[in-house]
Design a protein around this motif. Sequence first.
Motif, PDB file in Angstrom:
ATOM      1  N   ASP A  18       3.324 -12.668  -4.477  1.00 33.30           N
ATOM      2  CA  ASP A  18       3.294 -13.228  -3.126  1.00 33.30           C
ATOM      3  C   ASP A  18       2.423 -12.362  -2.211  1.00 33.30           C
ATOM      4  N   LEU A  19       2.648 -11.066  -2.273  1.00 33.50           N
ATOM      5  CA  LEU A  19       1.885 -10.146  -1.428  1.00 33.50           C
ATOM      6  C   LEU A  19       0.421 -10.069  -1.850  1.00 33.50           C
ATOM      7  N   PHE A  20       0.154 -10.075  -3.146  1.00 33.29           N
ATOM      8  CA  PHE A  20      -1.235 -10.058  -3.599  1.00 33.29           C
ATOM      9  C   PHE A  20      -1.971 -11.298  -3.102  1.00 33.29           C
ATOM     10  N   ASP A  21      -1.279 -12.458  -3.118  1.00 30.60           N
ATOM     11  CA  ASP A  21      -1.871 -13.697  -2.609  1.00 30.60           C
ATOM     12  C   ASP A  21      -2.149 -13.594  -1.110  1.00 30.60           C
ATOM     13  N   GLN A  22      -1.210 -13.026  -0.374  1.00 29.06           N
ATOM     14  CA  GLN A  22      -1.296 -12.997   1.091  1.00 29.06           C
ATOM     15  C   GLN A  22      -2.294 -11.973   1.608  1.00 29.06           C
ATOM     16  N   GLN A  23      -2.294 -10.781   1.017  1.00 26.76           N
ATOM     17  CA  GLN A  23      -3.092  -9.711   1.610  1.00 26.76           C
ATOM     18  C   GLN A  23      -4.010  -8.998   0.628  1.00 26.76           C
ATOM     19  N   GLY A  24      -4.031  -9.453  -0.609  1.00 23.57           N
ATOM     20  CA  GLY A  24      -4.897  -8.847  -1.611  1.00 23.57           C
ATOM     21  C   GLY A  24      -4.202  -7.728  -2.370  1.00 23.57           C
ATOM     22  N   PHE A  25      -4.685  -7.508  -3.584  1.00 18.62           N
ATOM     23  CA  PHE A  25      -4.096  -6.480  -4.437  1.00 18.62           C
ATOM     24  C   PHE A  25      -4.249  -5.094  -3.831  1.00 18.62           C
ATOM     25  N   GLU A  26      -5.452  -4.756  -3.391  1.00 14.44           N
ATOM     26  CA  GLU A  26      -5.735  -3.401  -2.910  1.00 14.44           C
ATOM     27  C   GLU A  26      -4.898  -3.030  -1.695  1.00 14.44           C
ATOM     28  N   ARG A  27      -4.638  -3.980  -0.817  1.00 16.89           N
ATOM     29  CA  ARG A  27      -3.926  -3.672   0.429  1.00 16.89           C
ATOM     30  C   ARG A  27      -2.409  -3.709   0.287  1.00 16.89           C
ATOM     31  N   THR A  28      -1.922  -4.071  -0.877  1.00 21.94           N
ATOM     32  CA  THR A  28      -0.470  -4.152  -1.096  1.00 21.94           C
ATOM     33  C   THR A  28       0.058  -2.832  -1.634  1.00 21.94           C
ATOM     34  N   THR A  29       1.158  -2.363  -1.069  1.00 20.72           N
ATOM     35  CA  THR A  29       1.765  -1.108  -1.520  1.00 20.72           C
ATOM     36  C   THR A  29       3.055  -1.377  -2.286  1.00 20.72           C
ATOM     37  N   VAL A  30       3.464  -0.393  -3.067  1.00 24.89           N
ATOM     38  CA  VAL A  30       4.745  -0.484  -3.771  1.00 24.89           C
ATOM     39  C   VAL A  30       5.886  -0.626  -2.777  1.00 24.89           C
ATOM     40  N   ALA A  31       5.805   0.085  -1.655  1.00 26.85           N
ATOM     41  CA  ALA A  31       6.851  -0.002  -0.629  1.00 26.85           C
ATOM     42  C   ALA A  31       7.009  -1.435  -0.130  1.00 26.85           C
ATOM     43  N   GLU A  32       5.903  -2.127   0.056  1.00 25.09           N
ATOM     44  CA  GLU A  32       5.970  -3.519   0.514  1.00 25.09           C
ATOM     45  C   GLU A  32       6.554  -4.422  -0.565  1.00 25.09           C
ATOM     46  N   ILE A  33       6.200  -4.155  -1.814  1.00 25.12           N
ATOM     47  CA  ILE A  33       6.726  -4.967  -2.917  1.00 25.12           C
ATOM     48  C   ILE A  33       8.240  -4.846  -2.993  1.00 25.12           C
ATOM     49  N   VAL A  34       8.751  -3.616  -2.956  1.00 29.18           N
ATOM     50  CA  VAL A  34      10.205  -3.442  -3.088  1.00 29.18           C
ATOM     51  C   VAL A  34      10.944  -3.988  -1.868  1.00 29.18           C
ATOM     52  N   GLN A  35      10.331  -3.875  -0.700  1.00 30.87           N
ATOM     53  CA  GLN A  35      10.960  -4.447   0.494  1.00 30.87           C
ATOM     54  C   GLN A  35      11.070  -5.964   0.366  1.00 30.87           C
ATOM     55  N   ARG A  36       9.995  -6.599  -0.081  1.00 30.53           N
ATOM     56  CA  ARG A  36      10.001  -8.064  -0.255  1.00 30.53           C
ATOM     57  C   ARG A  36      11.027  -8.476  -1.300  1.00 30.53           C
ATOM     58  N   ALA A  37      11.155  -7.687  -2.377  1.00 34.59           N
ATOM     59  CA  ALA A  37      12.085  -8.011  -3.468  1.00 34.59           C
ATOM     60  C   ALA A  37      13.522  -7.596  -3.162  1.00 34.59           C
ATOM     61  N   GLU A  38      13.716  -6.865  -2.049  1.00 38.45           N
ATOM     62  CA  GLU A  38      15.035  -6.340  -1.662  1.00 38.45           C
ATOM     63  C   GLU A  38      15.601  -5.435  -2.762  1.00 38.45           C
ATOM     64  N   LEU A  39      14.720  -4.558  -3.253  1.00 40.94           N
ATOM     65  CA  LEU A  39      15.094  -3.570  -4.254  1.00 40.94           C
ATOM     66  C   LEU A  39      14.605  -2.198  -3.790  1.00 40.94           C
ATOM     67  N   THR A  40      14.882  -1.184  -4.569  1.00 41.71           N
ATOM     68  CA  THR A  40      14.474   0.171  -4.207  1.00 41.71           C
ATOM     69  C   THR A  40      13.223   0.583  -4.976  1.00 41.71           C
ATOM     70  N   GLN A  41      12.542   1.614  -4.458  1.00 34.98           N
ATOM     71  CA  GLN A  41      11.379   2.129  -5.176  1.00 34.98           C
ATOM     72  C   GLN A  41      11.793   2.708  -6.523  1.00 34.98           C
ATOM     73  N   ARG A  42      12.979   3.277  -6.563  1.00 31.86           N
ATOM     74  CA  ARG A  42      13.467   3.807  -7.841  1.00 31.86           C
ATOM     75  C   ARG A  42      13.572   2.686  -8.876  1.00 31.86           C
ATOM     76  N   THR A  43      14.081   1.522  -8.451  1.00 28.17           N
ATOM     77  CA  THR A  43      14.167   0.374  -9.361  1.00 28.17           C
ATOM     78  C   THR A  43      12.774  -0.044  -9.813  1.00 28.17           C
ATOM     79  N   PHE A  44      11.834  -0.077  -8.869  1.00 33.15           N
ATOM     80  CA  PHE A  44      10.458  -0.432  -9.223  1.00 33.15           C
ATOM     81  C   PHE A  44       9.942   0.482 -10.324  1.00 33.15           C
TER      82      PHE A  44
END
Length: 196
Positions: A18-44
């Motif tokens: 979803d984030l890669f579609d919206q803002q591109g791969f390069e501009r997406t961070t792991v922090a944003e991915i886990v926030q969107r997924a409602e998970l922790t960075q440790r889980t990632f």
Amino acid sequence: MPRWKPDAPERLQTAALDLFDQQGFERTTVAEIVQRAELTQRTFFNHFADKREVLFGMSAQLQREIVGEIEAGDDTASPFDVVVHALEVVADRMFESRRAVVARRYAVIAANPELLERELGKNAALTEAIADALHTRCGDPETAFLAAGAAVLAQQAAFRQWTRPGETQTLSELMQDAVRALHTTVSPAAWQRSDR
């Protein structure tokens, strides 16, 4: 935030796409991915080494499954047919029910040269693994390499068609079309016409 949620890899992959579609791969961070997924960075990081692995994490499993099918394949079939059958079986098992996600993944990779280079490297590694498995079966490394390369090339052609919007045929059906096109391309009649 809950410490555990079911289907974490799938949730992370969906959030990332979803984030890669919206803002591109390069501009997406792991922090944003886990926030969107409602998970922790440790889980990632329990599931993926980095954000690229969200796209490539299935490569090792894909290779294992294809090699396993080749090793269990019909001893009377040609090396090429053994690989084609293995690719079709694994495509049905791993991809068909996830077509929308796989197509989105492919679009992200195709739009990013660094990711496309990595995808080509993964395809080359898969071809080598298939050739090694075939070599064990048929004893001839050249035959194994050619059969592996031709079958993977047919699969790539089928995969490109399968991920296009509006395509309704299964990957296995498209694989059969690609194999027929490959046979036509390298048939003796085709070679005779090209010599003229």
